[in-house]
Enzyme design. Structure first.
Site, mmCIF file in Angstrom:
data_model
loop_
_atom_site.group_PDB
_atom_site.id
_atom_site.type_symbol
_atom_site.label_atom_id
_atom_site.label_comp_id
_atom_site.label_asym_id
_atom_site.label_seq_id
_atom_site.Cartn_x
_atom_site.Cartn_y
_atom_site.Cartn_z
ATOM 1 N N GLU A 48 0.936 -1.103 0.022
ATOM 2 C CA GLU A 48 -0.061 0.067 -0.013
ATOM 3 C C GLU A 48 0.785 1.304 0.150
ATOM 4 O O GLU A 48 0.511 2.296 -0.484
ATOM 5 C CB GLU A 48 -1.002 0.069 1.205
ATOM 6 C CG GLU A 48 -1.838 -1.190 1.017
ATOM 7 C CD GLU A 48 -2.802 -1.022 0.104
ATOM 8 O OE1 GLU A 48 -3.322 -0.146 -0.419
ATOM 9 O OE2 GLU A 48 -3.116 -2.242 -0.586
ATOM 10 N N TRP B 228 1.777 1.872 -3.489
ATOM 11 C CA TRP B 228 0.730 2.581 -4.131
ATOM 12 C C TRP B 228 0.910 4.035 -4.315
ATOM 13 O O TRP B 228 0.582 4.585 -4.917
ATOM 14 C CB TRP B 228 -0.690 2.112 -3.565
ATOM 15 C CG TRP B 228 -1.554 0.997 -4.336
ATOM 16 C CD1 TRP B 228 -1.618 -0.379 -3.709
ATOM 17 C CD2 TRP B 228 -1.732 0.765 -5.677
ATOM 18 N NE1 TRP B 228 -1.867 -1.191 -4.899
ATOM 19 C CE2 TRP B 228 -2.073 -0.549 -6.011
ATOM 20 C CE3 TRP B 228 -2.026 1.631 -6.831
ATOM 21 C CZ2 TRP B 228 -2.652 -1.057 -6.973
ATOM 22 C CZ3 TRP B 228 -2.450 1.281 -7.966
ATOM 23 C CH2 TRP B 228 -2.807 0.005 -8.322
ATOM 24 N N TRP C 233 -20.422 12.205 -19.805
ATOM 25 C CA TRP C 233 -20.776 12.410 -18.475
ATOM 26 C C TRP C 233 -22.187 13.421 -18.527
ATOM 27 O O TRP C 233 -22.493 13.927 -19.435
ATOM 28 C CB TRP C 233 -19.629 13.495 -17.812
ATOM 29 C CG TRP C 233 -18.328 12.805 -17.633
ATOM 30 C CD1 TRP C 233 -17.311 13.085 -18.436
ATOM 31 C CD2 TRP C 233 -17.884 11.788 -16.826
ATOM 32 N NE1 TRP C 233 -16.378 12.418 -18.035
ATOM 33 C CE2 TRP C 233 -16.688 11.268 -17.107
ATOM 34 C CE3 TRP C 233 -18.550 10.822 -16.117
ATOM 35 C CZ2 TRP C 233 -16.002 10.513 -16.365
ATOM 36 C CZ3 TRP C 233 -17.817 9.920 -15.421
ATOM 37 C CH2 TRP C 233 -16.579 9.555 -15.755
ATOM 38 N N ASN D 135 -10.643 3.400 2.913
ATOM 39 C CA ASN D 135 -10.160 2.928 1.484
ATOM 40 C C ASN D 135 -11.295 2.366 0.847
ATOM 41 O O ASN D 135 -11.639 2.751 -0.193
ATOM 42 C CB ASN D 135 -8.866 2.430 1.491
ATOM 43 C CG ASN D 135 -8.552 2.281 0.249
ATOM 44 O OD1 ASN D 135 -8.559 3.048 -0.758
ATOM 45 N ND2 ASN D 135 -8.353 0.835 -0.304
ATOM 46 N N TRP E 145 -15.571 12.373 -12.846
ATOM 47 C CA TRP E 145 -14.564 12.149 -11.974
ATOM 48 C C TRP E 145 -13.981 13.451 -11.172
ATOM 49 O O TRP E 145 -13.798 13.337 -10.032
ATOM 50 C CB TRP E 145 -13.735 11.155 -12.027
ATOM 51 C CG TRP E 145 -12.715 11.251 -13.329
ATOM 52 C CD1 TRP E 145 -12.979 11.362 -14.659
ATOM 53 C CD2 TRP E 145 -11.492 12.240 -13.070
ATOM 54 N NE1 TRP E 145 -11.646 11.925 -15.203
ATOM 55 C CE2 TRP E 145 -10.954 12.240 -14.255
ATOM 56 C CE3 TRP E 145 -10.788 12.734 -11.978
ATOM 57 C CZ2 TRP E 145 -9.559 12.819 -14.702
ATOM 58 C CZ3 TRP E 145 -9.363 13.443 -12.392
ATOM 59 C CH2 TRP E 145 -8.859 13.442 -13.503
ATOM 60 N N TRP F 9 -8.926 8.511 -8.357
ATOM 61 C CA TRP F 9 -10.129 8.851 -8.805
ATOM 62 C C TRP F 9 -10.049 8.312 -10.564
ATOM 63 O O TRP F 9 -10.967 7.800 -11.017
ATOM 64 C CB TRP F 9 -10.592 10.284 -8.824
ATOM 65 C CG TRP F 9 -11.228 10.819 -7.816
ATOM 66 C CD1 TRP F 9 -10.518 11.154 -6.622
ATOM 67 C CD2 TRP F 9 -12.597 10.517 -7.377
ATOM 68 N NE1 TRP F 9 -11.691 11.202 -5.565
ATOM 69 C CE2 TRP F 9 -12.960 11.032 -6.383
ATOM 70 C CE3 TRP F 9 -13.825 10.132 -8.256
ATOM 71 C CZ2 TRP F 9 -14.113 10.968 -5.483
ATOM 72 C CZ3 TRP F 9 -14.900 10.029 -7.770
ATOM 73 C CH2 TRP F 9 -15.126 10.417 -6.435
#
Ligand code: FAD
Length: 470
Positions: A277, A280, A308, A343, A361, A384
């Protein structure tokens, strides 16, 4: 007397394992520590409201930690390339040491400061203070930056453990600061006079500053690391570290976190999962460095054509935690009340916004930016884009999280929902994630029906993606 040195604190508000501070102190040089609030440099990416709450606490802690060691933190507001050369001149400093800013605006800011100092023959020395490894000069075997997480993480793991963290200096010989520094209260952080105190509950959860970061790290290693693999996805319990705001403001270095985890007597798989993590986060910075457009533009160019359907009412319902999907609403209310969201729930809530509700987004990222205490340009934009399917290493477009099944899987007893959505406190487990199916006799206390039916929302999102692929 030895020429003094400036230490420019940026996103690294700590004293231990701080290469810029240690380099400045070499040879017994006296040090002037400085923080510059340069909102003009950050522009639209200036810290959001919740981050500013955090920053205020963090600066107060840093100032106190420096004071006990003998140095006075100078606070300033304005353009760094004006403020820093002026301070250098005022105290007769020979150079400035700082962490390398990695956001696009911070990189541009570094360049300007570098040039401004060079005009008077002074140097800006940049150090790695917030990452395990700088994203530049580091790429795949092809020489190109990584676009996919797994090979990136493999290379990082293969590089071995980062250097052992270094202790905070016991004494920091200070320089008398020039007149005219800002008071913490006048930096315009938080609270803003006359505005409602939306952060009143934050201190129940958070202690900004290095001591708070170390305490949280110790608590995590002690209590939750060993079960991290099994519990990190369960929002109803404290199964993850909660270190994100501390890492975001550099109150703890990723190297310190890494070594604390490595030296713990914890299950090896759990430790490995946790370190991945941390990787990440590194990956998000790698992406941001090489794709500076990431906060605004989809990394997959074809997504700029996505159909969208911007709708202020839908966005508002999502922001307020009134979508009618309990796990999403619990997350959005946890965010509002604590400045943080689990998360797993971030993924479900983000997916609902961009897929079921077809909202851009960027709107979701902007709300998170303003309300998260850990709002981080790299991690927020990369995440995102991942959820929306437009990142380089994104979730497949056809993965549309089912908010009911996700709730049932990760919050089976509804503990998380009951905590943050009190209207559903007495809802039986069988209906806690689909209260609209509960018998009429069970009160819903004004909790709304789903804003969009799951099957309809899913089909509409898939149709949008299909249109894109044609
Ligand atoms: P832990 O599980 O304890 O993980 C340890 C650390 O690893 C975290 O503190 C964080 O620094 C890092 N990390 C974990 N997961 C990720 C990830 N997916 N991407 C990058 N780093 C990660 N994280 C932020 O720090 N700032 C953000 O603005 C942010 N925005 C997000 C937006 C969305 C839509 C999503 C889905 C995720 C976002 N994340 C963000 C990633 C992640 O949700 C948080 O880092 C995590 O919830 C923080 O909790 P923790 O410290 O308990 O994490």
């Amino acid at each position: 007397m030895t020429e003094p040195c400036l230490v420019w604190f940026r996103h690294d508000l700590r004293l231990s394992d701080h290469p810029a501070l240690l380099a400045a102190l070499e040879g017994g040089r006296p040090v002037l520590p400085v923080f510059v609030l340069d909102d003009a440099a950050a522009g639209a990416q200036r810290a959001g409201a919740a981050s500013r709450w955090w920053l205020r606490g963090s600066l107060a802690a840093l100032r106190a930690d420096l004071a006990v060691r003998g140095a006075t933190l100078v606070l300033a507001r304005g353009r760094a390339e004006t403020v820093l050369p002026a301070l250098v001149e005022a105290v007769g400093a020979g150079s400035v040491h700082a962490g390398r800013g990695t956001e696009p605006w911070a990189r541009a800011q570094s360049r300007r400061v570098h040039e401004a100092l060079a005009d008077s023959g002074r140097t800006l020395h940049l150090h790695t203070t917030t990452l395990l490894r700088e994203p530049h000069g580091f790429g795949a075997a092809s020489g190109k930056p990584y676009a996919v997480y797994s090979p990136f993480a493999k290379t990082m793991m293969a590089a071995g453990d980062p250097p052992a963290p270094r202790a905070a200096p016991e004494r920091i010989p200070g320089v008398t600061p020039p007149e005219g520094g800002e008071a913490l209260e006048s930096l315009g952080l938080y609270p803003v006079p006359g505005e409602p105190d939306w952060a009143a509950g934050f201190p129940d959860t958070w202690q900004p500053g290095e001591a708070g970061a170390q305490a949280r790290l110790a608590r995590f290693v002690d209590r939750a690391l060993g079960k991290y693999d099994a519990q990190r996805n369960l929002p109803g319990i404290e199964g993850s570290s909660g270190l994100s705001p501390h890492l975001r403001w550099g109150e703890v270095s990723p190297g310190q976190v890494w070594h604390a985890v490595r030296s713990a007597q914890a299950d090896a798989t759990a430790s490995e999962t946790f370190l991945k993590e941390i990787l990440w986060r590194e990956f998000a910075y790698h992406l941001l460095w090489h794709r500076p457009e990431m906060p605004e533009a989809p990394l997959r160019a074809e997504f700029s054509e996505f159909p969208w359907q911007p709708d202020a009412k839908l966005l508002d319902a999502w922001q307020r935690g009134r979508t009618g999907y309990p796990v999403v609403d619990a997350g959005m209310r946890q965010l509002w009340q604590t400045g943080w969201m689990h998360n797993r729930v971030r993924m479900i809530a983000a997916s609902l916004l961009v897929k079921h509700l077809m909202q851009p987004w960027q709107e979701g990222a902007a709300w998170f930016w303003d309300t998260l205490v850990d709002a981080d340009l790299a991690s927020n934009s990369a995440s995102w884009q991942w959820v929306a399917g437009c990142g380089t290493d994104a979730a497949p477009y056809f993965r549309v999280f089912n908010p009911i099944l996700q709730g049932e899987k990760f919050d089976p007893e509804g503990a998380y929902v009951r905590r943050w959505v009190p209207e559903l406190a007495t809802m039986p487990n069988a209906f806690i994630h689909k209260p609209w199916e509960a018998p009429k006799a069970i009160p819903r206390n004004g909790y709304p029906s789903p804003i969009v039916d799951h099957a309809t929302g899913r089909a509409r999102a898939l149709a949008g993606f299909a249109a894109l692929r044609q």
